[in-house]
Enzyme design. Structure first.
Site, PDB file in Angstrom:
ATOM      1  N   HIS A 244      49.202  43.714  31.369  1.00  0.00           N
ATOM      2  CA  HIS A 244      49.869  44.888  32.149  1.00  0.00           C
ATOM      3  C   HIS A 244      50.377  45.571  30.883  1.00  0.00           C
ATOM      4  O   HIS A 244      51.545  46.509  31.250  1.00  0.00           O
ATOM      5  CB  HIS A 244      51.148  44.021  32.826  1.00  0.00           C
ATOM      6  CG  HIS A 244      50.486  43.545  34.172  1.00  0.00           C
ATOM      7  ND1 HIS A 244      51.474  42.769  34.845  1.00  0.00           N
ATOM      8  CD2 HIS A 244      49.566  43.586  34.809  1.00  0.00           C
ATOM      9  CE1 HIS A 244      50.798  42.234  35.960  1.00  0.00           C
ATOM     10  NE2 HIS A 244      49.635  42.987  35.553  1.00  0.00           N
ATOM     11  N   ASP A 261      42.678  50.821  33.264  1.00  0.00           N
ATOM     12  CA  ASP A 261      42.732  50.477  34.496  1.00  0.00           C
ATOM     13  C   ASP A 261      43.815  51.330  35.222  1.00  0.00           C
ATOM     14  O   ASP A 261      44.856  51.482  35.030  1.00  0.00           O
ATOM     15  CB  ASP A 261      43.642  48.889  34.590  1.00  0.00           C
ATOM     16  CG  ASP A 261      43.841  48.273  36.039  1.00  0.00           C
ATOM     17  OD1 ASP A 261      43.853  48.841  37.086  1.00  0.00           O
ATOM     18  OD2 ASP A 261      44.010  47.126  36.088  1.00  0.00           O
ATOM     19  N   HIS A 355      43.900  35.195  35.028  1.00  0.00           N
ATOM     20  CA  HIS A 355      44.394  35.646  36.465  1.00  0.00           C
ATOM     21  C   HIS A 355      43.389  35.782  37.433  1.00  0.00           C
ATOM     22  O   HIS A 355      42.280  35.136  37.222  1.00  0.00           O
ATOM     23  CB  HIS A 355      44.643  37.260  36.107  1.00  0.00           C
ATOM     24  CG  HIS A 355      43.589  37.939  35.942  1.00  0.00           C
ATOM     25  ND1 HIS A 355      42.675  38.438  36.645  1.00  0.00           N
ATOM     26  CD2 HIS A 355      43.258  38.735  34.558  1.00  0.00           C
ATOM     27  CE1 HIS A 355      41.734  39.391  35.851  1.00  0.00           C
ATOM     28  NE2 HIS A 355      41.943  39.378  34.603  1.00  0.00           N
ATOM     29  N   HIS A 359      42.653  41.196  44.863  1.00  0.00           N
ATOM     30  CA  HIS A 359      43.913  41.223  45.544  1.00  0.00           C
ATOM     31  C   HIS A 359      43.617  42.248  46.894  1.00  0.00           C
ATOM     32  O   HIS A 359      42.762  42.917  46.777  1.00  0.00           O
ATOM     33  CB  HIS A 359      45.441  41.524  44.805  1.00  0.00           C
ATOM     34  CG  HIS A 359      44.947  43.032  44.066  1.00  0.00           C
ATOM     35  ND1 HIS A 359      45.062  44.250  44.662  1.00  0.00           N
ATOM     36  CD2 HIS A 359      44.764  43.106  42.692  1.00  0.00           C
ATOM     37  CE1 HIS A 359      44.765  45.256  43.884  1.00  0.00           C
ATOM     38  NE2 HIS A 359      44.618  44.485  42.452  1.00  0.00           N
ATOM     39  N   TYR A 397      39.582  37.828  28.096  1.00  0.00           N
ATOM     40  CA  TYR A 397      40.591  38.115  26.827  1.00  0.00           C
ATOM     41  C   TYR A 397      40.509  37.341  25.851  1.00  0.00           C
ATOM     42  O   TYR A 397      40.684  36.012  26.030  1.00  0.00           O
ATOM     43  CB  TYR A 397      41.750  38.473  27.635  1.00  0.00           C
ATOM     44  CG  TYR A 397      41.735  38.986  28.832  1.00  0.00           C
ATOM     45  CD1 TYR A 397      41.833  40.744  29.091  1.00  0.00           C
ATOM     46  CD2 TYR A 397      41.564  38.490  30.134  1.00  0.00           C
ATOM     47  CE1 TYR A 397      41.765  41.261  30.258  1.00  0.00           C
ATOM     48  CE2 TYR A 397      41.613  39.034  31.354  1.00  0.00           C
ATOM     49  CZ  TYR A 397      41.574  40.356  31.465  1.00  0.00           C
ATOM     50  OH  TYR A 397      41.647  40.880  32.575  1.00  0.00           O
ATOM     51  N   GLU A 416      36.862  46.264  37.535  1.00  0.00           N
ATOM     52  CA  GLU A 416      37.384  46.024  38.807  1.00  0.00           C
ATOM     53  C   GLU A 416      36.688  46.985  39.723  1.00  0.00           C
ATOM     54  O   GLU A 416      36.696  48.294  39.409  1.00  0.00           O
ATOM     55  CB  GLU A 416      38.745  46.293  38.726  1.00  0.00           C
ATOM     56  CG  GLU A 416      39.627  46.170  39.816  1.00  0.00           C
ATOM     57  CD  GLU A 416      41.168  46.248  39.938  1.00  0.00           C
ATOM     58  OE1 GLU A 416      41.833  45.876  40.595  1.00  0.00           O
ATOM     59  OE2 GLU A 416      41.420  47.132  38.503  1.00  0.00           O
TER      60      GLU A 416
END
Length: 454
Positions: A244, A261, A355, A359, A397, A416
């Site tokens: 993040h 992102d 992760h 979602h 990562y 994504e």
């Protein structure tokens, strides 16, 4: 009446039909929030409120009365009154009567009358629906309404005998996107895809992360998106291993990757796209190996999306591909783990992929709705249905660590896309954002005019 107004009226009717006959629901929009001094943050309506009303002004509430016998459902808006003096400073206000007509409500009143009206509307009704625990201010307001109604008990007036959480009902409604919502989300994804392409063409060694962010925001706004859907992540080099990260203040260097992102919000609906590309325009061999591994994982996840399949299936498919690749590349020890299943059972892959693979997506970038079937005792992953919207975002990562090949250190990659579940699989909304290795490298050859040159 516009199609949008008709859609909101239909949603209110559908919700009212699911409520206990004769009961009342109340839903307030989001408050304005002070940033500092006398300046507010840019105002953004509450998503649930907008879903049912289409009304974007602050200081507003919706009251919905469920049908009972021959009495039809009623919808009531409470909003700010017309105020020519304030409109000079803050802009146009509909006022109750114009809002009633424009947005298809049965009645409308000044928001200052909400407390008095609720004392009447809650008299002798069986149940109250509202966002339990969602807002301390609303909780206190509801308590005052109920107290006022109970005080009339000697007159034979009764207060609602039960309260119900309203948002769970709305979550299930919002989880399935209709054709108009899907079209709007497709437009939002198209704008975000164009922004990623623009950012690729702009990127070169020496630019700062915030300069890339500026290109994204320019493309969002230029194409009519009102806001970024969330704070963009522009993470170069080792910053890409911070999930993040959003400081966006580092200078990009030759030989590194940059993970971006970023998505936009268009007319209340979000897009959410991540792409990773080489700062200098060409992937190195280790970068390409990891990138293509993540790409294969995403393709496996896409293949696992279909009506009736569990939501968790795409994550399981992606993890299996990633774990196999980690073993082949040498990130995980083949002598210790004889198969991807062994590595997954030991959770070894979590060192490099920690992760979930997606979602829900919709009005909120992490949209509402449970991921498990709460009606079953062991709460399994819920089956997918046509009209559900979600992201698919595998990644890898690699932080410096003992036993990890050094050529992969500080490489962070995520890919994504936004998808809609269809009758026979899924449809990718964000396919215009360049994604293949050759496609990205060719895109980056088309340097953006006006970009910094070194």
């Amino acid at each position: 009446m516009t199609a949008a107004v008709a859609r909101h009226i239909e949603r209110r009717a559908r919700l009212a039909a699911r409520m206990q006959p004769g009961s009342v629901a109340v839903l307030a929009t989001a408050p304005e929030v002070l940033r500092n001094g006398d300046s507010d943050y840019p105002y953004r309506h509450d998503s649930y409120f907008y879903y049912l009303t289409g009304f974007t002004e602050p200081e507003a509430a919706l009251v919905l009365l469920a049908p009972s016998g021959d009495t039809p459902a009623r919808s009531i808006l409470f909003c700010r009154e017309k105020n020519p003096e304030r409109e000079i400073w803050d802009g146009y206000r509909h006022g109750p009567e114009a809002a009633r007509i424009a947005f298809g409500f049965d009645e409308a009143y000044p928001v200052g009358e909400l407390d008095a009206q609720m004392g009447k509307l809650l008299a002798n009704v069986p149940a109250l629906y509202y966002a339990l625990g969602h807002s301390a201010a609303l909780d206190a307001q509801v308590a005052s309404w109920l107290k006022a109604v109970r005080a009339q008990g000697r007159s034979g007036i009764t207060a609602p005998g039960s309260t119900h959480h309203l948002l769970g009902m709305l979550d299930e409604m919002r989880l399935l996107k209709d054709a108009d919502e899907q079209a709007l989300m497709g437009r939002a994804a198209g704008i975000a895809a164009a922004a990623h392409a623009r950012a690729m063409r702009f990127t070169r060694p020496g630019v700062f992360e915030y300069e890339i962010e500026a290109e994204l925001l320019h493309e969002f706004r230029r194409n009519g998106a009102q806001f970024p859907a969330y704070t963009p992540i522009v993470a170069s080099g080792s910053n890409a291993c911070v999930l993040h990260y959003n400081q966006n203040d580092r200078q990009c260097r030759e030989g590194e990757l940059v993970l971006v992102d970023a998505g936009c919000e268009l007319d209340g609906y979000a897009s959410d796209i991540t792409r990773t590309w080489p700062v200098g325009g060409r992937f190195s061999a280790p970068q390409k190996a990891l990138y293509e591994l993540v790409l294969r994982a995403q393709e496996a996840a896409f293949a696992a999306i279909a009506p009736g399949q569990p939501y968790s299936g795409m994550h399981e498919a992606a993890v299996k591909v990633l774990a196999a690749g980690m073993l082949d590349i040498g990130l995980l020890d083949k002598q210790k783990y004889g198969s991807p299943e062994d590595a997954i059972a030991d959770k070894a892959h979590l060192q490099f992929y920690m992760h979930g693979t997606g979602h829900w997506l919709g009005m909120d970038v992490h949209d509402v709705g449970p991921y498990r079937d709460l009606s079953v005792a062991d709460k399994p992953s819920r089956p997918l249905l046509p009209g559900m919207a979600l992201t698919v975002e595998p990644g890898i990562y690699v932080r410096p660590a003992e036993g990890v090949p050094e050529e992969y250190w500080n490489i962070g990659i995520r890919i994504e896309d936004d998808v809609i579940v269809t009758d026979d699989g899924c449809r990718v909304l964000s396919c215009d954002a360049p994604k293949g290795v050759a496609e990205i490298e060719n895109m980056m050859k088309e340097r953006l005019n006006g970009g910094r040159r070194h």
